[in-house]
Design a protein around this motif. Structure first.
Motif, PDB file in Angstrom:
ATOM      1  N   LYS A 174      -9.559  14.792   7.038  1.00  0.00           N
ATOM      2  CA  LYS A 174      -9.321  14.082   5.767  1.00  0.00           C
ATOM      3  C   LYS A 174      -9.104  12.589   6.022  1.00  0.00           C
ATOM      4  O   LYS A 174      -9.635  11.748   5.293  1.00  0.00           O
ATOM      5  N   ILE A 175      -8.356  12.258   7.038  1.00  0.00           N
ATOM      6  CA  ILE A 175      -8.146  10.843   7.404  1.00  0.00           C
ATOM      7  C   ILE A 175      -9.481  10.196   7.723  1.00  0.00           C
ATOM      8  O   ILE A 175      -9.784   9.085   7.269  1.00  0.00           O
ATOM      9  N   PHE A 176     -10.311  10.882   8.506  1.00  0.00           N
ATOM     10  CA  PHE A 176     -11.641  10.350   8.843  1.00  0.00           C
ATOM     11  C   PHE A 176     -12.467  10.117   7.588  1.00  0.00           C
ATOM     12  O   PHE A 176     -13.136   9.089   7.459  1.00  0.00           O
ATOM     13  N   GLN A 177     -12.447  11.076   6.677  1.00  0.00           N
ATOM     14  CA  GLN A 177     -13.203  10.930   5.434  1.00  0.00           C
ATOM     15  C   GLN A 177     -12.693   9.743   4.617  1.00  0.00           C
ATOM     16  O   GLN A 177     -13.484   8.950   4.103  1.00  0.00           O
ATOM     17  N   ASP A 178     -11.375   9.619   4.515  1.00  0.00           N
ATOM     18  CA  ASP A 178     -10.787   8.516   3.752  1.00  0.00           C
ATOM     19  C   ASP A 178     -11.117   7.160   4.353  1.00  0.00           C
ATOM     20  O   ASP A 178     -11.210   6.160   3.662  1.00  0.00           O
ATOM     21  N   CYS A 179     -11.278   7.151   5.682  1.00  0.00           N
ATOM     22  CA  CYS A 179     -11.595   5.897   6.396  1.00  0.00           C
ATOM     23  C   CYS A 179     -13.100   5.705   6.599  1.00  0.00           C
ATOM     24  O   CYS A 179     -13.525   4.767   7.266  1.00  0.00           O
ATOM     25  N   HIS A 180     -13.885   6.622   6.026  1.00  0.00           N
ATOM     26  CA  HIS A 180     -15.353   6.579   6.135  1.00  0.00           C
ATOM     27  C   HIS A 180     -15.816   6.593   7.593  1.00  0.00           C
ATOM     28  O   HIS A 180     -16.744   5.885   7.972  1.00  0.00           O
ATOM     29  N   LEU A 181     -15.165   7.429   8.381  1.00  0.00           N
ATOM     30  CA  LEU A 181     -15.571   7.594   9.782  1.00  0.00           C
ATOM     31  C   LEU A 181     -16.421   8.826   9.900  1.00  0.00           C
ATOM     32  O   LEU A 181     -16.459   9.643  10.566  1.00  0.00           O
ATOM     33  N   ILE A 230       1.254   5.062   0.870  1.00  0.00           N
ATOM     34  CA  ILE A 230       0.653   6.038   1.773  1.00  0.00           C
ATOM     35  C   ILE A 230       1.309   7.393   1.562  1.00  0.00           C
ATOM     36  O   ILE A 230       2.529   7.514   1.571  1.00  0.00           O
ATOM     37  N   TYR A 267       1.385  11.273   3.092  1.00  0.00           N
ATOM     38  CA  TYR A 267       0.987  12.031   4.262  1.00  0.00           C
ATOM     39  C   TYR A 267       1.380  13.482   4.104  1.00  0.00           C
ATOM     40  O   TYR A 267       2.254  13.821   3.333  1.00  0.00           O
ATOM     41  N   LYS A 271       0.832  -1.185   0.000  1.00  0.00           N
ATOM     42  CA  LYS A 271       0.000   0.000   0.000  1.00  0.00           C
ATOM     43  C   LYS A 271       0.878   1.251   0.000  1.00  0.00           C
ATOM     44  O   LYS A 271       1.832   1.361   0.752  1.00  0.00           O
ATOM     45  N   ILE A 289     -12.591   8.012  19.524  1.00  0.00           N
ATOM     46  CA  ILE A 289     -12.966   8.624  18.239  1.00  0.00           C
ATOM     47  C   ILE A 289     -13.903   9.811  18.437  1.00  0.00           C
ATOM     48  O   ILE A 289     -13.771  10.835  17.763  1.00  0.00           O
TER      49      ILE A 289
END
Length: 123
Positions: A116-123, A4, A6, A2, A69
Motif C-alpha cells: 500500500k505504501i508503494f502504491q501511494d508513493c507510485h513505486l 499521516i 498508519y 501533512k 527497493i
C-alpha cells in the motif's frame, strides 16, 4: 502540515521471516524462532551466532543496509506466494482485531501494508 495515517502490519511467526524474504525464498515451517538464524545468515552472508546476536542494533542495521527497493518488491512477491500456498493447502484464514493471518507458519501480512505504501508513493 501533512496528516499521516498508519496501520500496524501483523507478521506471524516473526518479523525475521519478512527480513529473509527480501533476499531469498523461505516457505518452510519453523518450530522455534531461533531456527531463523541459519536463513538470516545465508540471506545476508553473515555469521551471527544467535538471534540475540543478529538483533543487536549494529548487526541488524548491517542487514538493513544491504536492502534496496527491488529487495522489498521481491519480499512482497515472496510473501504473496506464501499466502497463496497457504490458501491452496486449505488453511483457514484467521481474523483478529481487523488483521488476517494463518495460524500455520510461515504466514505474514506485513506485505499488504508495504505494498500500500508503494502504491501511494507510485513505486
Amino acid at each position: 502540515m501533512k496528516n499521516i495515517t498508519y496501520k500496524f502490519g501483523y507478521s506471524n511467526f516473526t518479523f525475521d521471516l519478512w527480513m529473509i524474504l527480501h533476499k531469498m525464498d523461505c516457505n518452510k515451517m519453523m518450530i522455534d524462532r531461533k531456527q531463523y538464524i541459519t536463513m538470516i545468515n545465508k540471506a545476508y552472508n553473515k555469521k551471527f551466532k544467535s538471534m540475540d546476536d543478529y538483533k543487536h542494533k549494529d548487526h541488524f542495521h548491517s542487514c538493513l543496509q544491504q536492502l534496496n527497493i527491488e529487495d522489498v518488491k521481491k519480499a512482497i512477491k515472496r510473501s504473496k506466494n506464501i499466502m497463496s500456498s497457504n490458501k491452496e493447502k486449505g488453511y483457514v484464514i484467521q481474523n483478529y482485531k481487523g488483521y488476517q493471518f494463518y495460524k500455520e507458519n510461515p504466514s505474514l501480512m506485513i506485505w499488504k501494508v508495504i505494498e500500500k505504501i508503494f502504491q501511494d508513493c507510485h513505486l
